[in-house]
Design a protein around this motif. Structure first.
Motif, short mmCIF file in Angstrom:
data_model
loop_
_atom_site.label_atom_id
_atom_site.label_comp_id
_atom_site.label_asym_id
_atom_site.label_seq_id
_atom_site.Cartn_x
_atom_site.Cartn_y
_atom_site.Cartn_z
N GLN A 1 -6.16 -0.53 7.28
CA GLN A 1 -6.11 -0.18 8.69
C GLN A 1 -5.20 -1.12 9.46
OE1 GLN A 1 -7.73 2.58 10.11
NE2 GLN A 1 -6.32 2.04 11.78
N GLN A 2 -5.24 -2.39 9.10
CA GLN A 2 -4.38 -3.37 9.76
C GLN A 2 -2.91 -3.08 9.49
OE1 GLN A 2 -5.21 -7.39 8.60
NE2 GLN A 2 -3.75 -8.29 10.04
N LYS A 3 -2.59 -2.72 8.24
CA LYS A 3 -1.21 -2.40 7.90
C LYS A 3 -0.74 -1.13 8.61
CE LYS A 3 -0.47 -5.77 4.97
NZ LYS A 3 0.56 -6.81 5.22
N VAL A 4 -1.62 -0.13 8.68
CA VAL A 4 -1.25 1.12 9.35
C VAL A 4 -1.01 0.88 10.84
CG1 VAL A 4 -2.09 3.41 10.01
CG2 VAL A 4 -2.43 2.59 7.67
N PHE B 1 0.82 -1.21 0.00
CA PHE B 1 0.00 0.00 0.00
C PHE B 1 0.86 1.26 0.00
CE2 PHE B 1 -2.70 -3.16 2.32
CZ PHE B 1 -3.65 -3.29 1.33
N PHE B 2 2.08 1.18 0.50
CA PHE B 2 2.93 2.35 0.65
C PHE B 2 4.10 2.36 -0.33
CE2 PHE B 2 1.32 1.08 4.88
CZ PHE B 2 0.40 2.10 5.04
N PHE C 1 -7.82 -2.13 -6.00
CA PHE C 1 -8.77 -1.63 -5.01
C PHE C 1 -8.29 -1.99 -3.61
CE2 PHE C 1 -11.39 -1.89 -8.84
CZ PHE C 1 -12.05 -0.68 -8.79
N ILE C 2 -8.26 -1.00 -2.74
CA ILE C 2 -7.75 -1.20 -1.38
C ILE C 2 -8.91 -1.44 -0.43
CG2 ILE C 2 -6.44 -0.16 0.51
CD1 ILE C 2 -4.93 1.48 -1.55
N GLN C 3 -8.85 -2.53 0.30
CA GLN C 3 -9.86 -2.82 1.30
C GLN C 3 -9.53 -2.03 2.57
OE1 GLN C 3 -12.54 -4.55 0.63
NE2 GLN C 3 -11.81 -5.05 -1.43
N PRO C 4 -10.49 -1.26 3.10
CA PRO C 4 -10.22 -0.43 4.30
C PRO C 4 -9.72 -1.25 5.48
CG PRO C 4 -12.31 0.19 3.29
CD PRO C 4 -11.86 -1.07 2.58
#
Length: 260
Positions: A169-172, A104-105, A162-165
């Motif tokens: 959130q888990q990765k963050v 994601f990053f 598509f990013i699943q919220p």
């Protein structure tokens, strides 16, 4: 001059100048075209990373875009158990010191041919790869391992974009936990350094001897501030002492002049 009709002997490996072994790559069993991979044992003296042991790492050139890390791992697993696979745009040292970011990053990966580092669990796998016959291709797409290309690949990439919220959130949360843990360890280290610097009333610092082979630690910001504050205090004391000395001498001169 007639062109050379020299061909590789059957069931023999093909080795070219530079020490590279040529492996034949075929997308599917019914494909007419073949692609060439160039492999050799990874031996870089400047490489000090434990992620690429010199006796178990295979350096691979000319990896096509349709070969992901999972595909490369499956292709070379026939030569032995694989510990890790790393694909890069260009050859370079391993980045084990830095944190491994989530997809994601990360910026979007460049599409094109890659270089790879395949780390086997046993050193005996490297000779097996280098002795693989040139006329026996490695097949990429099979029934057990289907590989999507063209329109199917684009559709899959679009779906995966598509990013699943919940996943984000888990990765963050995981990243922030690692960050907080790192900051706590840094604060604890600085606190321990401050306790080791035992100052007496005169401003001297007791230096303790570390274990043999230990490198000198760089001064922390807090230690630099304390040193600067001590220098300022010493300077003020010296200025005050000089003022008292001058005042005492001036008073003695005035008394002598009155007596005379």
């Amino acid at each position: 001059m007639a062109p050379s009709k020299k061909k590789h002997a059957k069931n023999q490996a093909s080795v070219i100048p530079g020490g590279f072994t040529v492996l034949s790559l075929q997308f599917s069993s019914d494909s007419a075209a073949r692609h060439s991979l160039y492999v050799k044992e990874h031996r870089v003296r400047a490489e000090k990373s434990s992620h690429r042991p010199l006796d178990r790492t295979l350096f691979v050139l000319n990896i096509p875009p349709y070969c992901s890390e999972d595909v490369v791992k499956d292709l070379f697993s026939q030569f032995g158990s694989i510990q890790s696979v790393e694909l890069r745009d260009h050859p370079g040292s391993s980045q084990e010191a830095g944190p491994k970011l989530s997809k994601f990053f990360k910026p979007a990966e460049k599409q094109g041919f890659k270089v790879g580092y395949v780390v086997f669990q046993n050193s005996s796998s490297l000779p097996a790869v280098k002795s693989h016959p040139h006329d026996v291709p490695l097949v990429v797409c099979t029934e057990q391992r289907p590989v999507k290309t063209g329109l199917q690949k684009w559709i899959q990439q679009y779906t995966d974009s598509f990013i699943q919220p919940e996943q984000l959130q888990q990765k963050v949360d995981s990243f922030m936990e690692d960050y907080d843990k790192h900051k706590e360890e840094e604060a604890e280290r600085q606190k321990k350094e401050a306790e080791e610097e035992q100052e007496d009333e005169e401003g001297w610092v007791k230096v303790t001897r570390g274990h043999k082979g230990a490198k000198a630690r760089p001064h922390s910001e807090a230690a630099n501030q304390r040193t600067l504050q001590r220098e300022i205090t010493k300077k003020k004391r010296k200025e005050l002492l000089n003022f008292y000395t001058w005042q005492h001498r001036n008073t003695q001169k005035e008394r002598k002049s009155l007596i005379c």
